[in-house]
Motif scaffolding. Sequence first.
Motif, mmCIF file in Angstrom:
data_model
loop_
_atom_site.group_PDB
_atom_site.id
_atom_site.type_symbol
_atom_site.label_atom_id
_atom_site.label_comp_id
_atom_site.label_asym_id
_atom_site.label_seq_id
_atom_site.Cartn_x
_atom_site.Cartn_y
_atom_site.Cartn_z
ATOM 1 N N LEU A 13 74.868 55.700 -16.736
ATOM 2 C CA LEU A 13 76.121 56.465 -16.889
ATOM 3 C C LEU A 13 77.088 56.138 -15.747
ATOM 4 C CD1 LEU A 13 73.886 58.088 -18.549
ATOM 5 C CD2 LEU A 13 75.432 60.000 -18.356
ATOM 6 N N ASN A 14 77.130 54.877 -15.407
ATOM 7 C CA ASN A 14 78.021 54.305 -14.384
ATOM 8 C C ASN A 14 77.551 54.602 -12.960
ATOM 9 O OD1 ASN A 14 79.291 53.817 -16.758
ATOM 10 N ND2 ASN A 14 81.320 54.497 -16.125
ATOM 11 N N MET A 61 87.747 45.884 -23.282
ATOM 12 C CA MET A 61 87.015 46.910 -24.060
ATOM 13 C C MET A 61 87.279 48.294 -23.465
ATOM 14 S SD MET A 61 83.389 45.223 -25.269
ATOM 15 C CE MET A 61 82.737 44.627 -23.730
ATOM 16 N N ARG A 62 87.257 48.358 -22.116
ATOM 17 C CA ARG A 62 87.524 49.657 -21.467
ATOM 18 C C ARG A 62 88.935 50.145 -21.839
ATOM 19 N NH1 ARG A 62 85.974 50.142 -15.605
ATOM 20 N NH2 ARG A 62 84.469 51.643 -16.362
ATOM 21 N N GLU A 63 89.889 49.211 -21.800
ATOM 22 C CA GLU A 63 91.277 49.588 -22.109
ATOM 23 C C GLU A 63 91.369 50.167 -23.524
ATOM 24 O OE1 GLU A 63 93.815 46.572 -20.286
ATOM 25 O OE2 GLU A 63 95.255 47.046 -21.891
ATOM 26 N N GLY A 110 85.287 58.628 -21.043
ATOM 27 C CA GLY A 110 84.898 57.651 -20.023
ATOM 28 C C GLY A 110 84.206 56.478 -20.690
ATOM 29 N N PHE A 111 84.090 55.372 -19.958
ATOM 30 C CA PHE A 111 83.575 54.121 -20.535
ATOM 31 C C PHE A 111 82.754 53.404 -19.472
ATOM 32 C CE2 PHE A 111 84.029 49.528 -20.832
ATOM 33 C CZ PHE A 111 83.802 49.256 -22.182
ATOM 34 N N GLY A 112 81.720 52.707 -19.880
ATOM 35 C CA GLY A 112 80.961 51.948 -18.887
ATOM 36 C C GLY A 112 79.907 51.050 -19.514
ATOM 37 N N ALA A 146 81.099 54.541 -24.660
ATOM 38 C CA ALA A 146 82.200 55.446 -24.283
ATOM 39 C C ALA A 146 81.830 56.844 -24.743
ATOM 40 C CB ALA A 146 83.495 55.001 -24.944
ATOM 41 N N PHE A 147 82.015 57.829 -23.875
ATOM 42 C CA PHE A 147 81.890 59.223 -24.302
ATOM 43 C C PHE A 147 83.196 59.621 -24.984
ATOM 44 C CE2 PHE A 147 78.574 60.253 -20.901
ATOM 45 C CZ PHE A 147 77.558 60.393 -21.842
#
Length: 317
Positions: A20-21, A249-251, A260-262, A272-273
């Motif tokens: 989770l990052n 992908m994050r963008e 959030g993303f990771g 991504a949540f």
Amino acid sequence: MKNLNSKSVKVFAPASVSNLNCGFDVLGFALDQPGDEVILTLNDSKKVTLEKITGDGGLLPLETEKNTASAVVQLFLKQIGAEQGVSIVLHKKMPLNSGLGSSAASSVAALTGINELMGRPLSRAELLPLAMEGERLACGNAHADNVAPSLFGGLVLIRGYNPPDVVQIPVPENLWCAVIHPEVSIPTREARQILPQMIPLRDAVVQWGNVGGLVAGFYSGDTGLIGRSMQDVIIEPVRKGRIPHFDAMREIAMENGAIGFGISGSGPTVFAFCENGNQASKVCEDISTLLGKNGLENQIYVSKINQQGPVITTLSI
Ligand code: HSE
């Protein structure tokens, strides 16, 4: 009368997203899908044999000591002092070397199955160290952030390793997860070898602030706090270069309103949540389109956080 030594069980164990990052090796959660399926049948041979593996493209070893599913069954039988024969069929239903806890799902399904067949001599907590040994075999390190969520379900914190201290963390009801696997292979063993062994104090301060913030966010259901805390200044900067189109992908995820993303585990899968299932589907579709345009095969999964862990789907006695 049926021979009791032909008892058989089929078990599904879920994939998991770990780290989770900010929580490298200490945070992870289980997914509803994908997952692995293992069928175990007792016999009179006094040996553990791996009969067949499907879905692995021939990549996984069939030798009992080398495959995580059969190796952990052997450890289990040794621990309970049983000379029991068992044959195993493993159906891999998720990509290998993907960062989705594939080896963990196999170990957990196999351990749950043999425990059931032997009359449940061990608790789930007692199965955990055996499943962790499966991780050591698979990647050289007995981390628990995939096996613990796969085994217990839910979102877990590994508060400490000596001995394993696993804490279940509550999750907001409306939390969904978008999971995208770009088809490149990143073995966990390699993804761990590139990590720094020493980290600057200033990075450690950022990281443990975020771990605390993330756990607090889950407890309070504060998605803003969850999102702000999904920052990783130690692992992600080293690993993301191996994941094609990571920043793009994050963008896409954040433009779609994701919390959030990771990176999922050691990658290349990303997650991504999201606030709801529609948003998670849209994130998956848009990222899949980006990868497709760039010639990258990919798999997508939309899931809530799986609270069940392994499920025994068939038992014949
Ligand atoms: N915490 C582990 C890692 C998970 O990031 O190496 C591996 O899937």
